[in-house]
Write an enzyme that holds these catalytic residues in place. Structure first.
Site, PDB file in Angstrom:
ATOM      1  N   ARG A  88      -1.118  -6.251  -8.063  1.00 34.13           N
ATOM      2  CA  ARG A  88      -0.003  -7.128  -7.738  1.00 34.13           C
ATOM      3  C   ARG A  88       0.189  -8.220  -8.768  1.00 34.13           C
ATOM      4  O   ARG A  88       1.292  -8.715  -8.957  1.00 34.13           O
ATOM      5  CB  ARG A  88      -0.229  -7.795  -6.375  1.00 34.13           C
ATOM      6  CG  ARG A  88      -0.174  -6.845  -5.207  1.00 34.13           C
ATOM      7  CD  ARG A  88      -0.613  -7.547  -3.972  1.00 34.13           C
ATOM      8  NE  ARG A  88      -1.994  -8.000  -4.198  1.00 34.13           N
ATOM      9  CZ  ARG A  88      -2.771  -8.548  -3.300  1.00 34.13           C
ATOM     10  NH1 ARG A  88      -2.319  -8.777  -2.106  1.00 34.13           N
ATOM     11  NH2 ARG A  88      -4.004  -8.904  -3.584  1.00 34.13           N
ATOM     12  N   SER A 113      -2.630  -7.663   2.686  1.00 27.34           N
ATOM     13  CA  SER A 113      -3.091  -7.545   4.069  1.00 27.34           C
ATOM     14  C   SER A 113      -3.485  -8.903   4.637  1.00 27.34           C
ATOM     15  O   SER A 113      -3.229  -9.187   5.812  1.00 27.34           O
ATOM     16  CB  SER A 113      -4.279  -6.579   4.156  1.00 27.34           C
ATOM     17  OG  SER A 113      -3.862  -5.266   3.911  1.00 27.34           O
ATOM     18  N   HIS A 128       0.840  -1.197   0.000  1.00 26.38           N
ATOM     19  CA  HIS A 128       0.000   0.000   0.000  1.00 26.38           C
ATOM     20  C   HIS A 128       0.881   1.255   0.000  1.00 26.38           C
ATOM     21  O   HIS A 128       0.635   2.207  -0.749  1.00 26.38           O
ATOM     22  CB  HIS A 128      -0.888   0.064   1.255  1.00 26.38           C
ATOM     23  CG  HIS A 128      -1.919  -0.992   1.360  1.00 26.38           C
ATOM     24  ND1 HIS A 128      -2.077  -1.734   2.516  1.00 26.38           N
ATOM     25  CD2 HIS A 128      -2.861  -1.439   0.502  1.00 26.38           C
ATOM     26  CE1 HIS A 128      -3.074  -2.587   2.360  1.00 26.38           C
ATOM     27  NE2 HIS A 128      -3.564  -2.433   1.130  1.00 26.38           N
ATOM     28  N   LYS A 138     -17.738  -7.533   7.242  1.00 22.90           N
ATOM     29  CA  LYS A 138     -16.344  -7.970   7.292  1.00 22.90           C
ATOM     30  C   LYS A 138     -15.826  -7.906   8.728  1.00 22.90           C
ATOM     31  O   LYS A 138     -16.109  -6.972   9.459  1.00 22.90           O
ATOM     32  CB  LYS A 138     -15.510  -7.057   6.383  1.00 22.90           C
ATOM     33  CG  LYS A 138     -14.175  -7.614   6.004  1.00 22.90           C
ATOM     34  CD  LYS A 138     -13.543  -6.793   4.894  1.00 22.90           C
ATOM     35  CE  LYS A 138     -12.210  -7.362   4.484  1.00 22.90           C
ATOM     36  NZ  LYS A 138     -11.559  -6.577   3.460  1.00 22.90           N
TER      37      LYS A 138
END
Length: 150
Positions: free
Chosen positions: A90, A127, A17, A41
């Site tokens: 990514r 993450s 990030h 979440k």
């Protein structure tokens, strides 16, 4: 003013990030790190902790700020007068997922999505991987900025 938001959960902020944010600030006058709230979440870090991690990591960069939001990202963009969404990629899987979201956002608004490839040395960091390392007592210090290590 070219203002972009970088939406995400940032649970926690990673060096990946950080890489995208620092490179993004060279393209935009301002970057707002937009922490989305998702009631469905389960987060490892509280919203307050995630905001603190980000504010501390970028305390010396006045053109970077952090805000939280609920609802559609394009609505938040309108609220903060941002014309761009910044996203990091990514791998090819990220691209396919992000492409669908970008097309949907473009259909809903005039907001453009700008993609940056994560630097090769950081492309493996996510993450979810960091959370797994933390949960299992591993050394995560090489995966996150100093503000998350404290």
């Amino acid at each position: 003013m070219r203002r972009a938001i970088l939406p995400g959960s940032f649970d926690p902020l990673t060096l990946g990030h950080h890489d995208i944010i620092m490179r993004g600030i060279t393209l935009f006058d301002e970057v707002i790190i937009a922490i989305g709230k998702n009631a469905d979440k389960k987060y490892m870090f509280s919203l307050e902790q995630r905001i603190k991690f980000i504010e501390e990591a970028f305390k010396d960069v006045p053109s970077i700020s952090v805000k939280s939001y609920e609802g559609l990202t394009v609505d938040f963009c309108k609220k903060v007068d941002a014309n761009f969404i910044l996203r990091g990629l990514r791998n090819p899987g990220d691209f396919e997922f992000e492409k669908a979201i970008a097309h949907t956002n473009r259909k809903l608004s005039e907001i453009e999505t700008v993609f940056l490839l994560t630097s090769s040395g950081k492309s493996y960091i996510s993450s979810s991987i960091v959370r797994d390392v933390i949960r299992n007592g591993g050394d995560y210090t090489g995966l996150v900025p100093d503000s998350v290590r404290k």
